[in-house]
Design an enzyme around this catalytic site. Structure first.
Site, PDB file in Angstrom:
ATOM      1  N   ARG A 170       0.836  -1.210   0.000  1.00 29.68           N
ATOM      2  CA  ARG A 170       0.000   0.000   0.000  1.00 29.68           C
ATOM      3  C   ARG A 170       0.866   1.253   0.000  1.00 29.68           C
ATOM      4  O   ARG A 170       1.037   1.917  -1.016  1.00 29.68           O
ATOM      5  CB  ARG A 170      -0.953  -0.023   1.194  1.00 29.68           C
ATOM      6  CG  ARG A 170      -2.146   0.936   1.049  1.00 29.68           C
ATOM      7  CD  ARG A 170      -1.854   2.362   1.447  1.00 29.68           C
ATOM      8  NE  ARG A 170      -1.482   2.491   2.855  1.00 29.68           N
ATOM      9  CZ  ARG A 170      -1.095   3.642   3.389  1.00 29.68           C
ATOM     10  NH1 ARG A 170      -1.006   4.747   2.653  1.00 29.68           N
ATOM     11  NH2 ARG A 170      -0.751   3.694   4.670  1.00 29.68           N
ATOM     12  N   ASP A 171       1.524   1.530   1.110  1.00 27.13           N
ATOM     13  CA  ASP A 171       2.359   2.734   1.186  1.00 27.13           C
ATOM     14  C   ASP A 171       3.603   2.597   0.303  1.00 27.13           C
ATOM     15  O   ASP A 171       4.037   3.558  -0.319  1.00 27.13           O
ATOM     16  CB  ASP A 171       2.779   2.973   2.640  1.00 27.13           C
ATOM     17  CG  ASP A 171       2.758   4.441   3.009  1.00 27.13           C
ATOM     18  OD1 ASP A 171       2.559   5.268   2.098  1.00 27.13           O
ATOM     19  OD2 ASP A 171       2.925   4.770   4.187  1.00 27.13           O
TER      20      ASP A 171
ATOM     21  N   GLU B 159      -4.303  10.485  10.553  1.00 26.20           N
ATOM     22  CA  GLU B 159      -3.376  11.067   9.582  1.00 26.20           C
ATOM     23  C   GLU B 159      -2.822  12.398  10.094  1.00 26.20           C
ATOM     24  O   GLU B 159      -3.563  13.227  10.618  1.00 26.20           O
ATOM     25  CB  GLU B 159      -4.081  11.277   8.236  1.00 26.20           C
ATOM     26  CG  GLU B 159      -3.145  11.727   7.137  1.00 26.20           C
ATOM     27  CD  GLU B 159      -3.863  11.955   5.827  1.00 26.20           C
ATOM     28  OE1 GLU B 159      -3.178  12.032   4.791  1.00 26.20           O
ATOM     29  OE2 GLU B 159      -5.108  12.070   5.830  1.00 26.20           O
TER      30      GLU B 159
ATOM     31  N   HIS C  57       7.740   7.910   8.683  1.00 22.89           N
ATOM     32  CA  HIS C  57       8.232   8.308   7.355  1.00 22.89           C
ATOM     33  C   HIS C  57       9.648   8.850   7.509  1.00 22.89           C
ATOM     34  O   HIS C  57      10.034   9.344   8.565  1.00 22.89           O
ATOM     35  CB  HIS C  57       7.303   9.333   6.701  1.00 22.89           C
ATOM     36  CG  HIS C  57       6.112   8.700   6.040  1.00 22.89           C
ATOM     37  ND1 HIS C  57       6.069   8.433   4.690  1.00 22.89           N
ATOM     38  CD2 HIS C  57       4.944   8.251   6.556  1.00 22.89           C
ATOM     39  CE1 HIS C  57       4.916   7.859   4.394  1.00 22.89           C
ATOM     40  NE2 HIS C  57       4.205   7.739   5.510  1.00 22.89           N
TER      41      HIS C  57
END
Length: 528
Positions: free
Chosen positions: A25-26, A155, A218
Site C-alpha cells: 500500500r504505502d 493522519e 516516514h
C-alpha cells in the site's frame, strides 16, 4: 543518566511488538512503482508465509479495478491458509463506499483514515472537528455492521500533537469507546525526531492506557528507524514498515532495519523470520525496479564483505571486526573482498573457503596479481579467485622461452587498429608493427611478422576465439578468453584471464607459443 538512556533502561512494558508491512500500500506510493496483481500476490505470500509478519496492508480502497482484483486474489489466498484476519486495506471516511469496496474484495479488516490534526481536518476536509467525528462514527458503525474489524489511522498525528494536541484528544475522547481495535499513529510528513516521538507517544499512552497504538514512520529526515525505536521504548505496541524502505517521498521505515534494532537494541520479540529478510528484499527489488544500495544495512550486497586486510586479519585471530549482525543470522555468509586493499589475510580466507592450498610464495604472487587487478577494477570476486590462481601459477613460469616485453595498441575513428610489440624469443628481442581488423588481430599480425621475417618460422593458425566471464563471476572484473590454435595436424586450446579482453587474449597467445616452442625444442633435442 540522560533522558534517552533512562528510556532505554526502563522496564519493558510490551516485549512483543506487532509488525505490519505496508509495502503493497504505502510502498506502492513510491514514485514509478506499480505492482501487477500477481506480483502483489507473490509479495503477500512471501510476507505472510516466509517472513511471517503479523499483518499486511495491501491496498487503498477504490483505487482501480486492477487493485480490486489484486486485493481479491490476496484475500482468497489468505483465507485458504487461515490468515485472512492479517490482511488489511486502507479505507476512507466516505460513508459506505470504502467499506463496501473492501467487503466486496473478501477482506475483513479496514484501516480507516481519519484526520489526526486540526489543520488537516479544517483545511482539507473543510469540516469542524465535531462534523468529522460524526462522519467517523458512522463509518465505524457501518463497517462493524458489515462484519469488518476496524483500525483507525490519525493522519498527520505528529503534526496534530505538535500544533493542535487538544484536537487529537478531542478526537480520541470521542472514539475511545468504539470497537476500534488499533489506533495507528503516523508521522505523515516525517517531521519528528526521537525525543519528540517519545514525548508524544507517552502522552497518548498515559491518557489512553488501555488502547493499542501503532506507530507509522516516514523517513524525510532519515529518522524513520530511530523514531520507530523511540515509539517502542515509549510503550507503542506495533510498528509499520515496508520492504527496502519503499514509500512516498523518502520512504518508510525498512523492515530489515527495524527488526534487527528491535531485537538487538531493545530485546523485543517479534514473529519475523530473519533468514527470509534477504529473499523478500530481492523479490520486492525485482518487482519494483528499485535497486537496493550495496551498503544498505542487512540486505545490501556489500554489508557482510570485509575489504581491508587488517579487518580480515582481526577476524581470523579473534573475531575482532564482527558484531551481533552475523551474516548467518540472515541466511548469508561473510565475504572477504579481493582488490587493491586486500592483504594476505583476505586471500587466505578466500582460499580456505575454496579449499585451495598455496605455498607462501604462491600466495604472494596471487596477492600481487589481485592488487594489480584492483588498481584497474574495483572488485574482484571470490568466484574469480580459482581462475586467478590458475593463471598466475601457469603463466610466466621460469620455463617460458617466449615472453612479452611490451606492447601498444592504438585505435582511431576511421582507421584500423595499430599494434606495436616487442617480444623475447629464446633470449633474443624482436620488434614489429602491424594493422588489423581489431586490436587483437593487429597484435597477432605483428607477431606473425616476427615469426615469418625474423625467424623464418610458421605461426599457428587461430581456429576459434571465445570470450566469457569465469563461471560464477558476478562482475566484469575478469574476462576469460578461450582460443583454439591449429598447428600442423594438431589443435591446442589455451586460456587467458585478465580484466581487459585484449590482455587476456594476449596471455592465451603466449601460453600457446610456449607450448609449441617447448615441443619444437624437445623434437630438436631428440633428433640430435
Amino acid at each position: 543518566m540522560g533522558k534517552v538512556e533512562q528510556i532505554a533502561s526502563s522496564k519493558i512494558q510490551h516485549p512483543f511488538i506487532e509488525i505490519m508491512d505496508c509495502t503493497l500500500r504505502d510502498g506502492e506510493q513510491t514514485s514509478g512503482v506499480s505492482f501487477l496483481p500477481h506480483e502483489k500476490l507473490m509479495i503477500a505470500r512471501k510476507l505472510l508465509n516466509d517472513v511471517n509478519v503479523d499483518r499486511i496492508e495491501v491496498a487503498s480502497a477504490r483505487v482501480s479495478e486492477g487493485e480490486k482484483d489484486a486485493v481479491s486474489m490476496i484475500c482468497r489466498y489468505a483465507r485458504s491458509i487461515h490468515k485472512l484476519n492479517r490482511v488489511e486495506v486502507l479505507g476512507f471516511v466516505d460513508g459506505h463506499l470504502s467499506v463496501d469496496w473492501i467487503k466486496d474484495c473478501g477482506c475483513k479488516v479496514v484501516n480507516l483514515l481519519a484526520k489526526g490534526s486540526y489543520r488537516h481536518c479544517t483545511q482539507q476536509l473543510h469540516k469542524t472537528p465535531e462534523e468529522h467525528i460524526q462522519d467517523i462514527l458512522k463509518c465505524i458503525d457501518y463497517a462493524v455492521s458489515q462484519g469488518l474489524e476496524v483500525n483507525l489511522y490519525l493522519e498527520d498525528w505528529s503534526g496534530g500533537m505538535r500544533d493542535s494536541v487538544d484536537y487529537v484528544y478531542q478526537l480520541m475522547d470521542a472514539l475511545k469507546d468504539t470497537p476500534v481495535k488499533r489506533y495507528l499513529l503516523p508521522d505523515t510528513l516525517g517531521i519528528l525526531h526521537p525525543l519528540q516521538c517519545v514525548e508524544f507517544m507517552r502522552k497518548m499512552i498515559k491518557r489512553y492506557p488501555d488502547k493499542h497504538f501503532d506507530f507509522h514512520a516516514h523517513n524525510d529526515y532519515d529518522l524513520a528507524v530511530s523514531n520507530s525505536l523511540a515509539a517502542v521504548l515509549s510503550g507503542c505496541k506495533g510498528l509499520h514498515v515496508t520492504v527496502n524502505g519503499l514509500g512516498e517521498r523518502c520512504g518508510n521505515a525498512p523492515l530489515a532495519s527495524v527488526q534487527v534494532i528491535l531485537k538487538d537494541m531493545y530485546q523485543a520479540k517479534t514473529n519475523i523470520d530473519e533468514s527470509q529478510l534477504q529473499s523478500v528484499s530481492d523479490l520486492v527489488a525485482g518487482y519494483s525496479g528499485i535497486a537496493v544500495a550495496p551498503n544498505t544495512p542487512i540486505v545490501g550486497e556489500n554489508v557482510f564483505t570485509q575489504v581491508a586486510g587488517v579487518h580480515a586479519d582481526g577476524d581470523n585471530k579473534a573475531g575482532l571486526y564482527s558484531n551481533a549482525l552475523v551474516p548467518e543470522r540472515f541466511g548469508r555468509k561473510r565475504e572477504f573482498a579481493l582488490g587493491k586493499n586486500s592483504g594476505k589475510a583476505n586471500i587466505a580466507r578466500n582460499l580456505q573457503e575454496l579449499g585451495l592450498e598455496l605455498t607462501p610464495d604462491q600466495t604472494k604472487k596471487v596477492t600481487k596479481r589481485i592488487t594489480e587487478l584492483g588498481d584497474r577494477k574495483e572488485l574482484v570476486t571470490p568466484d574469480d579467485l580459482p581462475y586467478i590462481v590458475s593463471d598466475v601459477l601457469k603463466h610466466e613460469t621460469p620455463d617460458d622461452k617466449i615472453k612479452l616485453i611490451s606492447y601498444m595498441v592504438s585505435t582511431s575513428y576511421g582507421l584500423k587498429p595499430l599494434a606495436s610489440i616487442k617480444v623475447s624469443i629464446n633470449g633474443e628481442e624482436y620488434a614489429a608493427e602491424s594493422n588489423g581488423d581489431g586490436q587483437y588481430d593487429a597484435f597477432v599480425k605483428a607477431l606473425r611478422k616476427i615469426y615469418k621475417v625474423n625467424l623464418g618460422r610458421t605461426f599457428p593458425i587461430l581456429a576459434n576465439y571465445t570470450v566469457t566471464i569465469p563461471p560464477g563471476g558476478r562482475t566484469d572484473a575478469l574476462v576469460q578468453t578461450n582460443i583454439t590454435w591449429h598447428f600442423g595436424d594438431r589443435l591446442v586450446r589455451t586460456k587467458g584471464i585478465d580484466s581487459d579482453q585484449t590482455e587476456a587474449a594476449i596471455k592465451a597467445t603466449f601460453k600457446m607459443l610456449n607450448i609449441f616452442e617447448d615441443e619444437t625444442r624437445k623434437k630438436s633435442t631428440s633428433t640430435e
